[in-house]
Design a protein around this motif. Structure first.
Motif, PDB file in Angstrom:
ATOM      1  N   LEU A   1       7.318   7.361   3.388  1.00 30.42           N
ATOM      2  CA  LEU A   1       7.665   6.142   4.127  1.00 30.42           C
ATOM      3  C   LEU A   1       7.898   6.490   5.585  1.00 30.42           C
ATOM      4  O   LEU A   1       8.462   7.546   5.897  1.00 30.42           O
ATOM      5  CB  LEU A   1       8.933   5.499   3.555  1.00 30.42           C
ATOM      6  N   THR A   2       7.482   5.599   6.474  1.00 33.30           N
ATOM      7  CA  THR A   2       7.776   5.753   7.903  1.00 33.30           C
ATOM      8  C   THR A   2       8.821   4.723   8.286  1.00 33.30           C
ATOM      9  O   THR A   2       8.597   3.512   8.165  1.00 33.30           O
ATOM     10  CB  THR A   2       6.502   5.559   8.747  1.00 33.30           C
TER      11      THR A   2
ATOM     12  N   VAL B   1       0.849  -1.188   0.000  1.00 30.02           N
ATOM     13  CA  VAL B   1       0.000   0.000   0.000  1.00 30.02           C
ATOM     14  C   VAL B   1       0.890   1.245   0.000  1.00 30.02           C
ATOM     15  O   VAL B   1       1.703   1.432   0.903  1.00 30.02           O
ATOM     16  CB  VAL B   1      -0.935   0.023   1.229  1.00 30.02           C
ATOM     17  N   ASP B   2       0.734   2.064  -1.016  1.00 30.05           N
ATOM     18  CA  ASP B   2       1.514   3.306  -1.109  1.00 30.05           C
ATOM     19  C   ASP B   2       0.904   4.368  -0.206  1.00 30.05           C
ATOM     20  O   ASP B   2      -0.309   4.573  -0.202  1.00 30.05           O
ATOM     21  CB  ASP B   2       1.548   3.815  -2.553  1.00 30.05           C
ATOM     22  N   GLU B   3       1.761   5.029   0.552  1.00 26.80           N
ATOM     23  CA  GLU B   3       1.318   6.110   1.421  1.00 26.80           C
ATOM     24  C   GLU B   3       1.848   7.436   0.891  1.00 26.80           C
ATOM     25  O   GLU B   3       2.927   7.494   0.292  1.00 26.80           O
ATOM     26  CB  GLU B   3       1.804   5.881   2.855  1.00 26.80           C
TER      27      GLU B   3
ATOM     28  N   MET C   1       9.387   4.017 -12.555  1.00 25.36           N
ATOM     29  CA  MET C   1       9.668   3.416 -13.864  1.00 25.36           C
ATOM     30  C   MET C   1       8.719   2.265 -14.170  1.00 25.36           C
ATOM     31  O   MET C   1       8.829   1.621 -15.218  1.00 25.36           O
ATOM     32  CB  MET C   1      11.118   2.940 -13.913  1.00 25.36           C
ATOM     33  N   GLY C   2       7.793   1.971 -13.219  1.00 23.46           N
ATOM     34  CA  GLY C   2       6.763   0.984 -13.488  1.00 23.46           C
ATOM     35  C   GLY C   2       6.940  -0.372 -12.846  1.00 23.46           C
ATOM     36  O   GLY C   2       6.137  -1.279 -13.085  1.00 23.46           O
ATOM     37  N   TYR C   3       7.996  -0.542 -11.992  1.00 28.06           N
ATOM     38  CA  TYR C   3       8.192  -1.849 -11.349  1.00 28.06           C
ATOM     39  C   TYR C   3       8.037  -1.702  -9.849  1.00 28.06           C
ATOM     40  O   TYR C   3       8.682  -0.870  -9.211  1.00 28.06           O
ATOM     41  CB  TYR C   3       9.578  -2.396 -11.675  1.00 28.06           C
ATOM     42  N   ASN C   4       7.182  -2.544  -9.266  1.00 27.26           N
ATOM     43  CA  ASN C   4       6.959  -2.558  -7.820  1.00 27.26           C
ATOM     44  C   ASN C   4       7.300  -3.951  -7.313  1.00 27.26           C
ATOM     45  O   ASN C   4       6.605  -4.934  -7.611  1.00 27.26           O
ATOM     46  CB  ASN C   4       5.498  -2.207  -7.511  1.00 27.26           C
ATOM     47  N   ALA C   5       8.393  -4.070  -6.554  1.00 32.05           N
ATOM     48  CA  ALA C   5       8.879  -5.372  -6.088  1.00 32.05           C
ATOM     49  C   ALA C   5       7.864  -6.079  -5.200  1.00 32.05           C
ATOM     50  O   ALA C   5       7.680  -7.301  -5.296  1.00 32.05           O
ATOM     51  CB  ALA C   5      10.204  -5.191  -5.342  1.00 32.05           C
ATOM     52  N   ALA C   6       7.189  -5.314  -4.323  1.00 35.91           N
ATOM     53  CA  ALA C   6       6.204  -5.925  -3.422  1.00 35.91           C
ATOM     54  C   ALA C   6       5.050  -6.545  -4.203  1.00 35.91           C
ATOM     55  O   ALA C   6       4.605  -7.661  -3.916  1.00 35.91           O
ATOM     56  CB  ALA C   6       5.690  -4.879  -2.435  1.00 35.91           C
ATOM     57  N   ARG C   7       4.572  -5.857  -5.224  1.00 33.98           N
ATOM     58  CA  ARG C   7       3.470  -6.381  -6.012  1.00 33.98           C
ATOM     59  C   ARG C   7       3.922  -7.556  -6.875  1.00 33.98           C
ATOM     60  O   ARG C   7       3.159  -8.508  -7.088  1.00 33.98           O
ATOM     61  CB  ARG C   7       2.896  -5.272  -6.889  1.00 33.98           C
ATOM     62  N   ALA C   8       5.171  -7.503  -7.355  1.00 32.67           N
ATOM     63  CA  ALA C   8       5.699  -8.615  -8.141  1.00 32.67           C
ATOM     64  C   ALA C   8       5.766  -9.882  -7.293  1.00 32.67           C
ATOM     65  O   ALA C   8       5.401 -10.975  -7.750  1.00 32.67           O
ATOM     66  CB  ALA C   8       7.084  -8.261  -8.683  1.00 32.67           C
ATOM     67  N   LEU C   9       6.229  -9.761  -6.039  1.00 29.64           N
ATOM     68  CA  LEU C   9       6.291 -10.913  -5.145  1.00 29.64           C
ATOM     69  C   LEU C   9       4.889 -11.414  -4.804  1.00 29.64           C
ATOM     70  O   LEU C   9       4.639 -12.631  -4.763  1.00 29.64           O
ATOM     71  CB  LEU C   9       7.048 -10.553  -3.867  1.00 29.64           C
ATOM     72  N   ASN C  10       3.970 -10.488  -4.586  1.00 24.70           N
ATOM     73  CA  ASN C  10       2.598 -10.880  -4.269  1.00 24.70           C
ATOM     74  C   ASN C  10       1.972 -11.667  -5.401  1.00 24.70           C
ATOM     75  O   ASN C  10       1.241 -12.647  -5.160  1.00 24.70           O
ATOM     76  CB  ASN C  10       1.785  -9.609  -3.972  1.00 24.70           C
ATOM     77  N   GLU C  11       2.250 -11.255  -6.626  1.00 24.43           N
ATOM     78  CA  GLU C  11       1.711 -11.976  -7.779  1.00 24.43           C
ATOM     79  C   GLU C  11       2.324 -13.380  -7.892  1.00 24.43           C
ATOM     80  O   GLU C  11       1.631 -14.341  -8.275  1.00 24.43           O
ATOM     81  CB  GLU C  11       2.001 -11.188  -9.070  1.00 24.43           C
ATOM     82  N   ARG C  12       3.595 -13.516  -7.535  1.00 30.49           N
ATOM     83  CA  ARG C  12       4.218 -14.846  -7.556  1.00 30.49           C
ATOM     84  C   ARG C  12       3.579 -15.774  -6.522  1.00 30.49           C
ATOM     85  O   ARG C  12       3.294 -16.936  -6.785  1.00 30.49           O
ATOM     86  CB  ARG C  12       5.715 -14.742  -7.249  1.00 30.49           C
ATOM     87  N   VAL C  13       3.363 -15.191  -5.316  1.00 29.54           N
ATOM     88  CA  VAL C  13       2.777 -16.001  -4.232  1.00 29.54           C
ATOM     89  C   VAL C  13       1.365 -16.448  -4.595  1.00 29.54           C
ATOM     90  O   VAL C  13       0.962 -17.591  -4.323  1.00 29.54           O
ATOM     91  CB  VAL C  13       2.791 -15.201  -2.919  1.00 29.54           C
ATOM     92  N   LEU C  14       0.611 -15.558  -5.202  1.00 34.04           N
ATOM     93  CA  LEU C  14      -0.767 -15.876  -5.565  1.00 34.04           C
ATOM     94  C   LEU C  14      -0.843 -16.706  -6.847  1.00 34.04           C
ATOM     95  O   LEU C  14      -1.923 -17.116  -7.250  1.00 34.04           O
ATOM     96  CB  LEU C  14      -1.574 -14.594  -5.723  1.00 34.04           C
TER      97      LEU C  14
ATOM     98  N   ALA D   1      15.393   5.327  -1.884  1.00 32.35           N
ATOM     99  CA  ALA D   1      15.495   6.196  -3.061  1.00 32.35           C
ATOM    100  C   ALA D   1      15.490   5.379  -4.345  1.00 32.35           C
ATOM    101  O   ALA D   1      14.790   5.713  -5.312  1.00 32.35           O
ATOM    102  CB  ALA D   1      16.770   7.042  -2.967  1.00 32.35           C
ATOM    103  N   MET D   2      16.273   4.299  -4.383  1.00 37.25           N
ATOM    104  CA  MET D   2      16.322   3.454  -5.582  1.00 37.25           C
ATOM    105  C   MET D   2      14.988   2.763  -5.821  1.00 37.25           C
ATOM    106  O   MET D   2      14.534   2.634  -6.966  1.00 37.25           O
ATOM    107  CB  MET D   2      17.450   2.425  -5.451  1.00 37.25           C
ATOM    108  N   ASN D   3      14.341   2.321  -4.741  1.00 33.06           N
ATOM    109  CA  ASN D   3      13.045   1.649  -4.879  1.00 33.06           C
ATOM    110  C   ASN D   3      11.975   2.623  -5.379  1.00 33.06           C
ATOM    111  O   ASN D   3      11.115   2.257  -6.194  1.00 33.06           O
ATOM    112  CB  ASN D   3      12.626   1.056  -3.539  1.00 33.06           C
ATOM    113  N   ASN D   4      12.035   3.869  -4.911  1.00 30.45           N
ATOM    114  CA  ASN D   4      11.079   4.880  -5.375  1.00 30.45           C
ATOM    115  C   ASN D   4      11.267   5.164  -6.861  1.00 30.45           C
ATOM    116  O   ASN D   4      10.295   5.304  -7.605  1.00 30.45           O
ATOM    117  CB  ASN D   4      11.251   6.164  -4.563  1.00 30.45           C
ATOM    118  N   ARG D   5      12.522   5.222  -7.289  1.00 32.75           N
ATOM    119  CA  ARG D   5      12.788   5.430  -8.715  1.00 32.75           C
ATOM    120  C   ARG D   5      12.276   4.248  -9.533  1.00 32.75           C
ATOM    121  O   ARG D   5      11.707   4.414 -10.617  1.00 32.75           O
ATOM    122  CB  ARG D   5      14.288   5.633  -8.943  1.00 32.75           C
ATOM    123  N   GLN D   6      12.463   3.043  -8.995  1.00 34.42           N
ATOM    124  CA  GLN D   6      11.995   1.839  -9.691  1.00 34.42           C
ATOM    125  C   GLN D   6      10.475   1.860  -9.840  1.00 34.42           C
ATOM    126  O   GLN D   6       9.926   1.492 -10.895  1.00 34.42           O
ATOM    127  CB  GLN D   6      12.447   0.603  -8.912  1.00 34.42           C
ATOM    128  N   LYS D   7       9.783   2.298  -8.800  1.00 32.95           N
ATOM    129  CA  LYS D   7       8.320   2.402  -8.861  1.00 32.95           C
ATOM    130  C   LYS D   7       7.895   3.403  -9.938  1.00 32.95           C
ATOM    131  O   LYS D   7       6.929   3.164 -10.682  1.00 32.95           O
ATOM    132  CB  LYS D   7       7.760   2.826  -7.505  1.00 32.95           C
TER     133      LYS D   7
END
Length: 304
Positions: free
Chosen positions: A263-264, A249-251, A289-302, A281-287
């Motif tokens: 981020l807290t 969830v993005d805050e 650019m269209g890639y979200n690691a948390a959502r990618a992992l969630n899709e793998r798990v599901l 900072a790197m993760n924010n830049r990645q987001k």
């Protein structure tokens, strides 16, 4: 409403003052971000004319005025200057008509001149005024540039904001502001952060004192302004609080009407905050650019 003096504009753009108004430039305030090229106004149509704008003429306007008789030229310029405006800027280093100098003196309006082409000085001046006259707010925090991302670090006094910034500078990143961050809204999507002139490039470390980062680490370790791309809120670790461990969830936090990703980060002994800020900072830049690691992992798990 914010304003900038005509004297500051003259100095920042190295403009030549043609009229004898040097002592008045400090008292003339510009409050509009718009710059007007008078076309209809020079032919006599003065309805809906914004008198708070800087006026600028180039080759087109000068050619039109050159085609008039001296009497017509004086009449048109007199009606135009009578409306009142902060100043007239003449581009391309063009010659100024005697009639313009006469009416400028009559109505007390300074005339400035530059050798830049009209379109270039026009766009540069509008960009400059958008920054100088932007809505602004002051935050108690630290602003650093990490991998090209502007990171605003907030938190209670003593939580470790300045120490984190100093460690980031040692790791090759750049300090923008410590303790007081002036934030300006320069567009509907962009926030600029900077430090007050009096404390720029200084940082306070408890137990050590005031440090001049530019002199200690060189000019490559500091920056005057930076966009704010991410807000990191540092807080002391609370055992009773559940912290986000996935990031699905993005805050966001609202600054001057713009939602900025937030981020807290809980602080406790043993956590390397500088590395955490770098990764954030790197993760924010990645987001972006269209890639979200948390959502990618969630899709793998599901299994999707």
């Amino acid at each position: 409403m914010f304003s900038v003096t005509l004297k500051k504009i003259k100095e920042d753009f190295s403009l030549e003052l043609v009229t004898n108004d040097e002592n008045r430039l400090e008292d003339i305030l510009v409050t509009s971000t718009d710059v007007n090229r008078p076309g209809l106004q020079l032919v006599g149509y003065l309805e809906y004319f914004g008198t708070d704008r800087i006026q600028m003429i180039g080759k087109v306007e000068t050619s039109y005025l050159a085609g008039l008789t001296p009497k017509e030229r004086y009449s048109r310029l007199d009606e135009f200057f009578k409306c009142g405006f902060p100043c007239m800027v003449v581009a391309r280093g063009l010659e100024i008509f005697p009639e313009m100098l006469e009416v400028a003196q009559k109505y007390g309006i300074p005339i400035l001149r530059t050798k830049d082409v009209t379109s270039r000085i026009l766009s540069a001046l509008i960009s400059y005024l958008n920054v100088e006259l932007a809505p602004r707010v002051t935050k108690h925090g630290v602003l650093v540039e990490v991998y090209g991302e502007g990171i605003l670090i907030l938190g209670e006094s003593g939580v470790g904001k300045s120490e984190t910034a100093l460690e980031l500078v040692k790791r090759g990143h750049r300090l923008v502001a410590d303790d007081v961050v002036e934030i300006r809204k320069v567009s509907d999507k962009t926030l600029f952060g900077t430090a007050p002139d009096i404390i720029r490039h200084f940082i306070e470390i408890r137990g050590v004192g005031i440090l001049d980062v530019k002199n200690l680490y060189g000019v490559g370790s500091v920056k005057v302004t930076e966009n704010i791309n991410l807000v990191i809120q540092l807080e002391f670790w609370d055992q009773k609080k559940n912290y986000d461990r996935l990031g699905l969830v993005d805050e966001y936090t609202d600054i001057l009407g713009i939602n900025v990703p937030c981020l807290t980060i809980p602080v406790r002994p043993g956590r390397n905050l500088a590395i955490i800020v770098e990764v954030a900072a790197m993760n924010n830049r990645q987001k972006n650019m269209g890639y979200n690691a948390a959502r990618a992992l969630n899709e793998r798990v599901l299994g999707r």
